[in-house]
Write a protein that holds these residues in place. Structure first.
Motif, PDB file in Angstrom:
ATOM      1  N   ALA A 119      30.355  36.021  43.491  1.00 33.07           N
ATOM      2  CA  ALA A 119      30.444  35.426  45.129  1.00 33.07           C
ATOM      3  C   ALA A 119      29.643  34.088  45.373  1.00 33.07           C
ATOM      4  O   ALA A 119      30.202  33.411  46.484  1.00 33.07           O
ATOM      5  N   ASP A 120      28.362  33.901  44.831  1.00 38.36           N
ATOM      6  CA  ASP A 120      27.935  32.782  45.052  1.00 38.36           C
ATOM      7  C   ASP A 120      28.491  31.273  44.482  1.00 38.36           C
ATOM      8  O   ASP A 120      27.802  30.499  44.604  1.00 38.36           O
ATOM      9  N   THR A 121      29.515  31.452  43.851  1.00 33.57           N
ATOM     10  CA  THR A 121      30.161  30.360  43.007  1.00 33.57           C
ATOM     11  C   THR A 121      31.153  29.807  44.112  1.00 33.57           C
ATOM     12  O   THR A 121      32.171  30.810  44.305  1.00 33.57           O
ATOM     13  N   VAL A 122      31.363  28.654  44.460  1.00 35.92           N
ATOM     14  CA  VAL A 122      32.580  28.311  45.196  1.00 35.92           C
ATOM     15  C   VAL A 122      33.479  27.186  44.260  1.00 35.92           C
ATOM     16  O   VAL A 122      33.167  26.508  43.587  1.00 35.92           O
ATOM     17  N   ASP A 123      34.950  27.665  44.757  1.00 33.18           N
ATOM     18  CA  ASP A 123      35.708  26.788  43.936  1.00 33.18           C
ATOM     19  C   ASP A 123      36.452  26.150  44.960  1.00 33.18           C
ATOM     20  O   ASP A 123      36.790  26.664  46.283  1.00 33.18           O
ATOM     21  N   VAL A 124      36.667  24.777  44.855  1.00 30.90           N
ATOM     22  CA  VAL A 124      37.451  23.884  45.817  1.00 30.90           C
ATOM     23  C   VAL A 124      38.670  23.093  44.719  1.00 30.90           C
ATOM     24  O   VAL A 124      38.364  22.490  43.904  1.00 30.90           O
ATOM     25  N   VAL A 152      57.385  16.045  43.260  1.00 32.07           N
ATOM     26  CA  VAL A 152      55.776  15.416  43.651  1.00 32.07           C
ATOM     27  C   VAL A 152      55.151  15.243  42.526  1.00 32.07           C
ATOM     28  O   VAL A 152      54.774  15.779  41.470  1.00 32.07           O
ATOM     29  N   ARG A 153      54.643  13.924  42.723  1.00 37.54           N
ATOM     30  CA  ARG A 153      53.619  13.208  41.738  1.00 37.54           C
ATOM     31  C   ARG A 153      52.343  13.277  42.608  1.00 37.54           C
ATOM     32  O   ARG A 153      52.277  12.611  43.691  1.00 37.54           O
ATOM     33  N   SER A 154      51.520  13.931  41.991  1.00 37.47           N
ATOM     34  CA  SER A 154      50.088  13.928  42.417  1.00 37.47           C
ATOM     35  C   SER A 154      48.878  13.908  41.448  1.00 37.47           C
ATOM     36  O   SER A 154      49.031  14.146  40.379  1.00 37.47           O
ATOM     37  N   THR A 155      47.623  14.002  42.033  1.00 35.51           N
ATOM     38  CA  THR A 155      46.379  14.070  41.509  1.00 35.51           C
ATOM     39  C   THR A 155      45.582  15.362  42.148  1.00 35.51           C
ATOM     40  O   THR A 155      45.680  15.375  43.191  1.00 35.51           O
ATOM     41  N   ARG A 156      45.502  16.247  41.058  1.00 29.21           N
ATOM     42  CA  ARG A 156      44.694  17.570  41.609  1.00 29.21           C
ATOM     43  C   ARG A 156      43.614  17.422  41.068  1.00 29.21           C
ATOM     44  O   ARG A 156      43.266  17.272  40.101  1.00 29.21           O
ATOM     45  N   SER A 157      42.563  18.018  41.874  1.00 28.85           N
ATOM     46  CA  SER A 157      41.277  18.251  41.607  1.00 28.85           C
ATOM     47  C   SER A 157      40.674  19.660  41.998  1.00 28.85           C
ATOM     48  O   SER A 157      41.243  20.268  42.881  1.00 28.85           O
ATOM     49  N   TYR A 158      39.876  19.943  40.756  1.00 27.31           N
ATOM     50  CA  TYR A 158      39.139  21.253  40.983  1.00 27.31           C
ATOM     51  C   TYR A 158      37.780  21.137  40.655  1.00 27.31           C
ATOM     52  O   TYR A 158      37.366  20.501  39.862  1.00 27.31           O
ATOM     53  N   THR A 159      36.987  21.852  41.635  1.00 27.24           N
ATOM     54  CA  THR A 159      35.503  21.629  41.528  1.00 27.24           C
ATOM     55  C   THR A 159      35.075  23.109  41.702  1.00 27.24           C
ATOM     56  O   THR A 159      35.290  23.725  42.733  1.00 27.24           O
ATOM     57  N   ARG A 160      34.050  23.537  40.749  1.00 26.67           N
ATOM     58  CA  ARG A 160      33.341  24.784  40.969  1.00 26.67           C
ATOM     59  C   ARG A 160      31.819  24.396  40.963  1.00 26.67           C
ATOM     60  O   ARG A 160      31.614  23.788  40.229  1.00 26.67           O
ATOM     61  N   THR A 161      31.248  25.124  42.191  1.00 31.99           N
ATOM     62  CA  THR A 161      29.841  24.725  42.479  1.00 31.99           C
ATOM     63  C   THR A 161      29.077  26.046  42.178  1.00 31.99           C
ATOM     64  O   THR A 161      29.533  26.839  42.829  1.00 31.99           O
ATOM     65  N   ALA A 162      28.446  26.197  41.300  1.00 32.22           N
ATOM     66  CA  ALA A 162      27.517  27.511  41.150  1.00 32.22           C
ATOM     67  C   ALA A 162      26.216  27.662  42.050  1.00 32.22           C
ATOM     68  O   ALA A 162      26.090  26.416  42.619  1.00 32.22           O
ATOM     69  N   ALA A 163      25.807  28.582  42.012  1.00 34.55           N
ATOM     70  CA  ALA A 163      24.805  28.986  42.851  1.00 34.55           C
ATOM     71  C   ALA A 163      23.494  27.724  42.499  1.00 34.55           C
ATOM     72  O   ALA A 163      23.612  27.410  41.222  1.00 34.55           O
ATOM     73  N   GLY A 164      22.796  27.026  43.387  1.00 35.53           N
ATOM     74  CA  GLY A 164      21.905  26.107  42.864  1.00 35.53           C
ATOM     75  C   GLY A 164      22.605  24.820  43.135  1.00 35.53           C
ATOM     76  O   GLY A 164      21.626  23.763  42.897  1.00 35.53           O
TER      77      GLY A 164
END
Length: 159
Positions: free
Chosen positions: A93-98, A115-127
């Motif tokens: 639960a302390d990991t954040v996906d955006v 649709v032509r696009s750029t998609r980003s995925y960022t996962r931020t872990a605790a800390g």
């Protein structure tokens, strides 16, 4: 037969029997464009919230796609398994996906859009340690029976 440049040239290709219909003969309405953009935004929010059941409301049941470097093409079932695997990789639960999407081009006609696009995925872990992936996508959407826009085809590559 392959013409090698020796001898007589091959005959010219036959003339088309009918003029192709232009994609923009009935371009997407402003309302359709906003609905499609909203559908993609909702999909990004569902991915960020790790909502696996949102998949069925986003993709057509006959989805087909390819991602450069993947061992095989995707159908709707493989796509769903892939998304669920990304959710399972979250370390709690302390990991954040955006997930975010930057639409570069949206064109269409009638009940179909590209649709032509750029998609980003960022996962931020605790800390605070973050890992990001950026993808370039070309997606084809069709209007579903319920009026919603859903992805029918895609091609993605790292980018």
């Amino acid at each position: 037969m392959l013409w090698t440049g020796w001898g007589a040239a091959p005959p010219p290709p036959p003339a088309p029997t009918a003029a192709p219909e232009a994609v923009n003969e009935s371009p997407l309405s402003t309302s359709d464009t906003y609905q499609l953009r909203a559908a993609i935004d909702q999909w990004m929010a569902a991915l960020s919230a790790r909502q696996p059941n949102a998949i069925s409301g986003y993709v057509m049941s006959d989805l087909q796609g390819a991602f450069q470097g993947a061992p095989a093409d995707y159908d709707a079932d493989a796509f769903e398994r892939s998304v669920k695997l990304s959710f399972a990789g979250a370390a709690g639960a302390d990991t954040v996906d955006v997930w975010s999407n930057d639409i570069e081009e949206l064109v269409g006609s009638g009940d179909m859009a590209m649709v032509r696009s750029t998609r980003s995925y960022t996962r931020t872990a605790a800390g605070g340690r973050a890992t990001s992936v950026k993808m370039r996508l070309l997606e084809v959407y069709r209007r579903h029976d319920d009026g919603s826009w859903r992805m029918a085809r895609f091609f993605g590559f790292p980018g």
